[in-house]
Write an enzyme that holds these catalytic residues in place. Structure first.
Site, mmCIF file in Angstrom:
data_model
loop_
_atom_site.group_PDB
_atom_site.id
_atom_site.type_symbol
_atom_site.label_atom_id
_atom_site.label_comp_id
_atom_site.label_asym_id
_atom_site.label_seq_id
_atom_site.Cartn_x
_atom_site.Cartn_y
_atom_site.Cartn_z
ATOM 1 N N CYS A 79 0.810 -1.212 0.000
ATOM 2 C CA CYS A 79 0.000 0.000 0.000
ATOM 3 C C CYS A 79 0.847 1.268 0.000
ATOM 4 O O CYS A 79 0.343 2.351 -0.269
ATOM 5 C CB CYS A 79 -0.957 0.009 1.194
ATOM 6 S SG CYS A 79 -0.189 0.637 2.688
ATOM 7 N N CYS A 82 3.164 2.411 5.225
ATOM 8 C CA CYS A 82 4.143 2.138 6.281
ATOM 9 C C CYS A 82 5.489 1.711 5.706
ATOM 10 O O CYS A 82 5.574 1.161 4.603
ATOM 11 C CB CYS A 82 3.634 1.016 7.182
ATOM 12 S SG CYS A 82 2.201 1.488 8.158
ATOM 13 N N CYS A 159 -6.786 -0.129 7.661
ATOM 14 C CA CYS A 159 -5.428 0.397 7.863
ATOM 15 C C CYS A 159 -5.122 0.405 9.354
ATOM 16 O O CYS A 159 -5.907 0.916 10.159
ATOM 17 C CB CYS A 159 -5.321 1.808 7.282
ATOM 18 S SG CYS A 159 -3.754 2.592 7.681
ATOM 19 N N GLN A 282 -2.985 18.713 12.611
ATOM 20 C CA GLN A 282 -1.988 17.664 12.816
ATOM 21 C C GLN A 282 -2.672 16.298 12.817
ATOM 22 O O GLN A 282 -3.709 16.122 13.460
ATOM 23 C CB GLN A 282 -1.268 17.888 14.143
ATOM 24 C CG GLN A 282 -0.453 19.175 14.190
ATOM 25 C CD GLN A 282 0.842 19.079 13.411
ATOM 26 O OE1 GLN A 282 1.173 18.037 12.863
ATOM 27 N NE2 GLN A 282 1.567 20.175 13.348
ATOM 28 N N TYR A 311 4.616 30.418 10.226
ATOM 29 C CA TYR A 311 4.061 29.206 9.601
ATOM 30 C C TYR A 311 3.024 28.619 10.575
ATOM 31 O O TYR A 311 3.097 27.435 10.945
ATOM 32 C CB TYR A 311 5.148 28.162 9.328
ATOM 33 C CG TYR A 311 6.319 28.643 8.496
ATOM 34 C CD1 TYR A 311 6.288 28.528 7.101
ATOM 35 C CD2 TYR A 311 7.455 29.198 9.082
ATOM 36 C CE1 TYR A 311 7.375 28.938 6.328
ATOM 37 C CE2 TYR A 311 8.536 29.611 8.328
ATOM 38 C CZ TYR A 311 8.503 29.483 6.958
ATOM 39 O OH TYR A 311 9.562 29.890 6.205
ATOM 40 N N GLU A 334 0.871 33.342 8.618
ATOM 41 C CA GLU A 334 0.555 32.162 7.798
ATOM 42 C C GLU A 334 0.170 32.661 6.396
ATOM 43 O O GLU A 334 -0.483 33.685 6.247
ATOM 44 C CB GLU A 334 -0.607 31.387 8.461
ATOM 45 C CG GLU A 334 -1.368 30.434 7.602
ATOM 46 C CD GLU A 334 -0.554 29.266 7.051
ATOM 47 O OE1 GLU A 334 0.231 28.654 7.787
ATOM 48 O OE2 GLU A 334 -0.713 28.985 5.845
ATOM 49 N N ASP A 376 7.654 26.851 12.350
ATOM 50 C CA ASP A 376 7.219 25.473 12.086
ATOM 51 C C ASP A 376 6.992 25.318 10.590
ATOM 52 O O ASP A 376 5.857 25.177 10.137
ATOM 53 C CB ASP A 376 5.919 25.207 12.877
ATOM 54 C CG ASP A 376 5.430 23.774 12.709
ATOM 55 O OD1 ASP A 376 6.181 22.933 12.180
ATOM 56 O OD2 ASP A 376 4.283 23.499 13.113
ATOM 57 N N CYS A 403 9.626 19.224 10.559
ATOM 58 C CA CYS A 403 9.159 17.894 10.140
ATOM 59 C C CYS A 403 10.151 17.260 9.165
ATOM 60 O O CYS A 403 9.828 16.252 8.536
ATOM 61 C CB CYS A 403 7.758 17.976 9.542
ATOM 62 S SG CYS A 403 7.618 19.162 8.220
HETATM 63 N N1 SAH Z 1 2.152 25.304 12.940
HETATM 64 C C1 SAH Z 1 1.001 24.723 12.313
HETATM 65 C C2 SAH Z 1 1.172 24.413 10.812
HETATM 66 C C3 SAH Z 1 2.462 23.798 10.383
HETATM 67 S S1 SAH Z 1 2.463 23.258 8.704
HETATM 68 C C4 SAH Z 1 0.534 23.510 13.076
HETATM 69 O O1 SAH Z 1 1.282 22.942 13.851
HETATM 70 O O2 SAH Z 1 -0.603 23.085 12.879
HETATM 71 C C5 SAH Z 1 3.290 24.581 7.883
HETATM 72 C C6 SAH Z 1 2.415 25.762 7.559
HETATM 73 O O3 SAH Z 1 3.208 26.747 6.887
HETATM 74 C C7 SAH Z 1 1.233 25.476 6.633
HETATM 75 O O4 SAH Z 1 0.059 25.945 7.226
HETATM 76 C C8 SAH Z 1 1.566 26.293 5.359
HETATM 77 O O5 SAH Z 1 0.406 26.812 4.726
HETATM 78 C C9 SAH Z 1 2.420 27.407 5.913
HETATM 79 N N2 SAH Z 1 3.340 28.057 4.963
HETATM 80 C C10 SAH Z 1 4.011 27.476 3.920
HETATM 81 N N3 SAH Z 1 4.824 28.378 3.335
HETATM 82 C C11 SAH Z 1 4.680 29.549 4.018
HETATM 83 C C12 SAH Z 1 5.276 30.835 3.885
HETATM 84 N N4 SAH Z 1 6.169 31.090 2.941
HETATM 85 N N5 SAH Z 1 4.898 31.802 4.762
HETATM 86 C C13 SAH Z 1 3.988 31.543 5.752
HETATM 87 N N6 SAH Z 1 3.388 30.330 5.911
HETATM 88 C C14 SAH Z 1 3.730 29.353 5.053
#
Ligand code: SAH
Length: 445
Positions: A79, A82, A159, A282, A311, A334, A376, A403
């Site tokens: 699949c 994993c 799954c 998440q 972010y 964001e 993030d 990540c």
């Molecule tokens: N901190 C959040 C989201 C993390 S995912 C949480 O934990 O839920 C990363 C995020 O960055 C996404 O929402 C994406 O839309 C945003 N992102 C991507 N490129 C960006 C940029 N250049 N400037 C601002 N945000 C951005």
């Protein structure tokens, strides 16, 4: 002696990559064999032989690695989800921790202080979201996942990473499709209706959302589907998402609610979060709480007056922080307008008034006057421009949630060159079974 295609060799597996592929050496040549464990002695049938490497298929396990376990999933590894179902969870955690250390050393030239990796209580059943492609093969209905690097659907309704309730709901939808002859999308002819069954569960409240992704707006007999789901009390929202495009993106922009208001509500770090089919959330709530707690602990350690949350998505980290620290103001940044709107709604829903959200590229985010900047970013890490701005403006404290260890290592090396000191790194296993691993660290100047 060179290897040739169709050779059968004995091989000792030395290590395993994050994709779950083991590697051993045959007369110095690296031979990759999927679904093997470090320490396995195997017989491999060579399916690809190049000058610098070869790929084999495991045809016999001569002596199993002590880390080997019985694979408990009939869809694995076909699949494509994993990577480690043939290994113990302890061995998987060690491998992820080693991969983080290796990324820092190889890419950043850094010898980091690594905290023990935070693992899951249960490595199964953690996903709160699953999108199952739907299709027909020789007339037979298939619901499951695309096999790796293809669009062939491997039938899999149970799954191991998803909550057990999802299987029953998939069964009900499948029965409805068959009974009412609902048309199913065909990617080749680009005709038909139902493309994906998309399920989300809010673990804190138990609420479930069912979203049918369809190429056609008018699905017949949806009343019958709602009726057959009426005993599933956890289902609070049923929607159709319209995606008529010839695209790999699962979702289109438009959603039509059939039951409920189109949202479910979860609680993350004590914060209520409204989740729509389109909002980012998440996937592993339990691990996200551990990750956020670690980030929030680090961000509050220097008692800043203001913090930035770059972010920020739907604002979950920033709102958790603001709720726990009412005296500190939070500015979230964001790029996606809908996520910013969600973030503002979530702050209001939680009565949090010390958090504001700006729709902007993190590159242009305000950085002056913040005692701490939390970041993030997506897997590609920070943009070079943002790294350069941080190195120039030098906020006193930076907390980095990542990540992707490779881009974290790259960005960390740049911050360190500008004079920052990096604290220890805490890896968090957000996606047990798969090759992904998250990390939190922080930098002071
Ligand atoms: N901190 C959040 C989201 C993390 S995912 C949480 O934990 O839920 C990363 C995020 O960055 C996404 O929402 C994406 O839309 C945003 N992102 C991507 N490129 C960006 C940029 N250049 N400037 C601002 N945000 C951005």
């Amino acid at each position: 002696m060179l290897l040739n295609k169709n050779d059968d060799i004995e091989l000792h597996i030395d290590s395993v990559s994050l994709t779950g592929s083991g590697v051993g050496r045959y007369n110095g040549l690296a031979v990759f064999v999927p679904a093997t464990a470090p320490g396995d002695i195997i017989e491999a049938h060579i399916i690809k032989a190049k000058k610098s490497y070869a790929v084999g298929k495991c045809t016999k396990i001569i002596k199993p690695s002590p880390d080997r376990t019985d694979n408990d999933c009939p869809a694995y590894p076909g699949c494509g989800g994993c990577s480690f179902r043939h290994m113990s969870y302890g061995a998987e955690l060690k491998l992820k921790s080693d991969a983080v250390r290796d990324a820092f050393s190889r890419i950043g030239g850094l010898d980091v202080e690594l905290k023990p990796i935070i693992g899951a209580d249960s490595p199964d059943g953690y996903r709160n979201k699953a999108q199952y492609p739907v299709g027909r093969e020789n007339g037979e209905l298939k619901i499951g996942f695309y096999s790796r690097r293809s669009h062939r659907i491997v039938d899999c309704r149970a799954c191991r990473l998803a909550p057990p309730e999802f299987e029953k709901i998939l069964g009900t939808v499948a029965d409805w499709i068959e009974k009412y002859n609902i048309s199913v999308y065909n990617e080749t002819s680009r005709s038909g209706a139902v493309r994906h069954i998309y399920l989300r569960k809010a673990f804190a409240t138990g609420e479930i959302m069912l979203c049918l992704v369809s190429a056609e707006e008018n699905l017949p007999h949806t009343d019958k589907l709602i009726e057959s789901l009426k005993n599933e009390k956890a289902i609070k929202s049923v929607l159709i998402n319209i995606n008529p495009d010839d695209t790999n993106a699962v979702l289109g922009e438009k959603c039509i609610p059939l039951l409920g208001d189109g949202c479910i509500t979860d609680i993350l770090c004590g914060v209520k979060v409204r989740i729509s089919p389109l909002s980012f959330y998440q996937v592993n709530r339990g691990a996200a709480e551990l990750l956020y707690r670690e980030a929030i602990k680090r961000a509050s350690s220097g008692s800043p007056e203001r913090i930035a949350d770059l972010y920020c998505g739907a604002g979950t980290i920033g709102i958790s922080f603001a709720k726990a620290h009412p005296g500190i103001s939070v500015t979230g940044v964001e790029i996606i307008p809908d996520a910013v709107k969600n973030a503002a709604e979530n702050a209001e829903l939680n009565g949090v008034s010390n958090a504001e959200f700006i729709c902007a590229d993190a590159l242009t985010a305000p950085l002056d006057g913040f005692g701490c900047v939390m970041i993030d970013p997506p897997r590609k890490g920070m943009s070079q421009g943002l790294v350069e701005r941080l190195c120039r403006i030098k906020p006193p404290h930076i907390v980095y949630v990542s990540c992707e260890p490779a881009t974290l290592a790259r960005d960390a090396a740049a911050l360190i060159s500008a004079g920052y000191r990096m604290a220890d790194v805490t890896p968090v296993d957000m996606f047990p079974g798969t090759g992904a691993v998250e990390c939190v660290t922080d930098f002071v100047i």
